[in-house]
Design a protein around this motif. Structure first.
Motif, short mmCIF file in Angstrom:
data_model
loop_
_atom_site.label_atom_id
_atom_site.label_comp_id
_atom_site.label_asym_id
_atom_site.label_seq_id
_atom_site.Cartn_x
_atom_site.Cartn_y
_atom_site.Cartn_z
N ALA A 31 34.22 -2.42 -11.50
CA ALA A 31 35.54 -1.95 -11.09
C ALA A 31 35.52 -1.32 -9.71
N GLU A 32 34.34 -0.89 -9.23
CA GLU A 32 34.24 -0.26 -7.92
C GLU A 32 34.01 -1.26 -6.80
N VAL A 33 33.77 -2.52 -7.13
CA VAL A 33 33.54 -3.54 -6.11
C VAL A 33 34.83 -3.79 -5.34
N ILE A 34 34.74 -3.78 -4.03
CA ILE A 34 35.92 -3.94 -3.16
C ILE A 34 36.03 -5.38 -2.69
N GLY A 35 37.24 -5.92 -2.76
CA GLY A 35 37.53 -7.19 -2.10
C GLY A 35 37.33 -8.46 -2.90
N HIS A 38 39.82 -11.40 -7.05
CA HIS A 38 40.18 -12.76 -7.50
C HIS A 38 39.16 -13.32 -8.49
N VAL A 39 37.94 -12.77 -8.51
CA VAL A 39 36.95 -13.25 -9.49
C VAL A 39 36.63 -12.20 -10.54
N LEU A 40 36.85 -10.92 -10.21
CA LEU A 40 36.46 -9.85 -11.15
C LEU A 40 37.61 -9.35 -12.01
N ALA A 41 38.86 -9.65 -11.64
CA ALA A 41 40.00 -9.23 -12.45
C ALA A 41 39.93 -9.90 -13.82
N PRO A 42 40.60 -9.34 -14.82
CA PRO A 42 40.54 -9.93 -16.17
C PRO A 42 40.87 -11.41 -16.21
N GLU A 43 41.79 -11.85 -15.34
CA GLU A 43 42.14 -13.28 -15.33
C GLU A 43 41.24 -14.10 -14.42
N GLY A 44 40.34 -13.44 -13.68
CA GLY A 44 39.41 -14.16 -12.82
C GLY A 44 38.26 -14.74 -13.61
N PRO A 45 37.48 -15.64 -13.01
CA PRO A 45 36.41 -16.32 -13.76
C PRO A 45 35.35 -15.37 -14.32
N LEU A 46 34.90 -14.40 -13.52
CA LEU A 46 33.88 -13.47 -14.03
C LEU A 46 34.47 -12.50 -15.03
N GLY A 67 29.03 -8.45 -1.28
CA GLY A 67 28.70 -7.92 -2.60
C GLY A 67 28.00 -8.86 -3.55
N LYS A 68 27.36 -9.91 -3.05
CA LYS A 68 26.71 -10.87 -3.95
C LYS A 68 25.61 -10.20 -4.78
N THR A 69 24.73 -9.45 -4.11
CA THR A 69 23.63 -8.79 -4.82
C THR A 69 24.16 -7.73 -5.78
N THR A 70 25.13 -6.96 -5.32
CA THR A 70 25.70 -5.90 -6.15
C THR A 70 26.33 -6.47 -7.41
N ILE A 71 27.10 -7.53 -7.26
CA ILE A 71 27.76 -8.13 -8.43
C ILE A 71 26.72 -8.64 -9.42
N ALA A 72 25.68 -9.27 -8.92
CA ALA A 72 24.63 -9.77 -9.83
C ALA A 72 23.99 -8.63 -10.59
N ARG A 73 23.68 -7.54 -9.90
CA ARG A 73 23.04 -6.39 -10.56
C ARG A 73 23.96 -5.78 -11.62
N LEU A 74 25.24 -5.67 -11.29
CA LEU A 74 26.19 -5.08 -12.23
C LEU A 74 26.46 -6.00 -13.43
N VAL A 166 33.25 -18.34 -5.71
CA VAL A 166 33.45 -18.16 -4.28
C VAL A 166 33.88 -16.73 -4.00
N LEU A 167 33.08 -16.02 -3.22
CA LEU A 167 33.40 -14.65 -2.81
C LEU A 167 33.97 -14.69 -1.39
N GLU A 168 34.91 -13.81 -1.11
CA GLU A 168 35.64 -13.85 0.16
C GLU A 168 35.20 -12.73 1.08
N ARG A 169 35.29 -12.99 2.38
CA ARG A 169 35.04 -11.93 3.36
C ARG A 169 36.05 -10.82 3.15
N LEU A 170 35.67 -9.61 3.47
CA LEU A 170 36.56 -8.47 3.27
C LEU A 170 37.63 -8.45 4.37
N ASP A 171 38.88 -8.25 3.97
CA ASP A 171 39.92 -8.15 4.99
C ASP A 171 40.00 -6.72 5.49
#
Length: 438
Positions: A31-35, A38-46, A67-74, A166-171
């Protein structure tokens, strides 16, 4: 005697260096991952996978610092799996065997392993195949990270067993949230004016880790008053744009330039042209691709477009950089504003396809030369009508192989100079019908 040796000089504990800001601010929950909502929300794939308790092997594809490494660890934390991290750059076959053996031992003890492979595209195809049996029997759940397009860099067997995320660059809004999080950790605001703060976010170029490293530099300065944009630029070198001249970014940007020209948007075309130059692209490559755009997308709607591009190319060769780049930029503007037509391009492709299909059919004999008596006896050249002697300078004869239905390859649109060519096509078609019908 024991007191003498209890404490010797140099035995004092060495003070540890402070943890880098990027490490201190590493999210402790998804929940603390920023940006990446689209993949971490309940309706997202992850989010959906975690909700269904059905996490599968993944390929995390995205630019650096998202956040690729962070997401994998979490993900390992969320699923109570043992997290093992390796890098494809530093890992060979012997090390991989040890990783798999350790994972098998954990599995026998009832513990699952999430194997995170950074830069997974660096493994060759044979090494990638080595993961397959261990993925299939449940020894590991693979999470690979890559900045390169998986469809180009990973083999089909691996991709069929892993879902690409697919992870997106931070806006800029994401980066601002990250900056505020850093300020809270540091206990003070960044010593920057509002304009300079915006410049700092822009320098990060969508990379969260890069932003935190920049913030560490800024907060280490002793300044009497907040720095403005100019002062910040003097103290910080602007980060070079992420641009791999042989990788995805190269092809993405040339595609964006080409489509902006095709879409008659000179401002967008100049922007992508500038992006490629700033990234270190060879202007000669751009000159070649711009000339190709003139042939493919403007064609005969403006025959001067090709000439303009060739002249710009020649000017670049004479002037070099940076002066010659202006000539190329003007060619980009010219192409974007020129009338568009791919009629010539489509006609060429259709003619090539017809040539492949019809094989080795002979031209009709009346348009063949007959330099020998035997060829004359065979009918070569018999009945040929010399067009300059015909009325209107046009005989209307058939020039396609005997028995081949006459095709139409070139169909000019009502745009630019091709309006005139369309009139000529229609004029000769009417004359041909008249001559052949008569």
């Amino acid at each position: 005697m024991s007191d003498l040796f209890d404490k010797l000089p140099g035995d004092e504990p060495t003070p540890q260096a402070p943890r880098p800001l990027a490490d201190r601010l590493r999210p402790r929950a998804l929940a603390e991952v920023i940006g990446q909502d689209h993949v971490l929300a309940p309706e997202g794939p992850l989010g959906a996978m975690l909700a269904a308790h059905s996490l599968s092997s993944l390929i995390l594809w995205g630019p650096p610092g998202v956040g690729k490494t962070t997401i994998a660890r979490l993900l390992a934390d969320e699923t109570e799996m043992t997290f093992v991290q390796i890098s494809a750059i530093f890992t060979g076959v012997p090390e991989l065997r040890k990783v798999f053996e350790a994972a098998k031992l954990r599995r026998r003890n009832g513990q699952s392993t999430l194997l995170f492979v950074d830069e997974i595209h660096r493994f060759n195809k044979a090494q990638q195949d080595g993961f397959l049996p261990h993925m299939e029997d449940g020894t590991i759940l693979l999470v690979g990270a890559t900045t390169e397009n998986p469809s180009f860099e990973l083999n089909a067997a691996l991709l069929s067993r892993a879902q690409v995320i697919v992870l997106e660059r931070l806006d800029l809004a994401d980066l601002e949230r990250l900056a505020q999080r850093a300020e809270k950790d540091l206990g003070r605001a960044l010593p920057l004016t509002g304009d300079a703060r915006d410049a700092l976010l822009e320098m990060a170029d969508g990379d969260g880790r890069a932003l935190l490293n920049l913030i560490e530099q800024v907060t280490a300065w002793k300044v009497a008053k907040p720095l403005d944009r100019a002062a910040l630029a003097q103290r910080l070198m602007r980060r070079a744009a992420k641009y791999d001249k042989s990788g995805d970014e190269h092809y993405n940007l040339i595609s964006a330039l080409h489509k902006s020209v095709r879409g008659s948007d000179p401002d967008a075309a100049l922007y992508w042209f500038g992006r490629m130059l700033e990234g270190g692209e060879d202007p000669r490559y751009l000159a070649r691709r711009i000339t190709r755009m003139a042939v493919e997308d403007i064609g005969l709607a403006d025959p001067q477009a090709q000439t303009h591009c060739l002249h710009a190319w020649e000017l670049y060769e004479r002037l070099g950089s940076p002066e010659g780049e202006l000539a190329l930029a003007q060619a980009v503007i010219y192409l974007a504003l020129a009338p568009k037509s791919n009629a010539g391009y489509m006609a060429y492709k259709a003619a090539r396809a017809a040539a492949q299909k019809t094989g080795s059919q002979m031209p009709p004999k009346h348009i063949l030369n007959a330099p020998t008596g035997m060829m004359q006896d065979q009918g070569y050249g018999a009945g040929y009508a010399y067009d300059h002697d015909a009325e209107d300078g046009f005989s209307g004869q058939n020039y396609f192989p005997e028995g081949m239905k006459r095709p139409v390859f070139y169909a000019p649109p009502e745009r630019g100079y091709e309006r005139e060519l369309k009139k000529r096509v229609e004029y000769f078609a009417k004359l041909r019908a008249k001559r052949q019908g008569g």
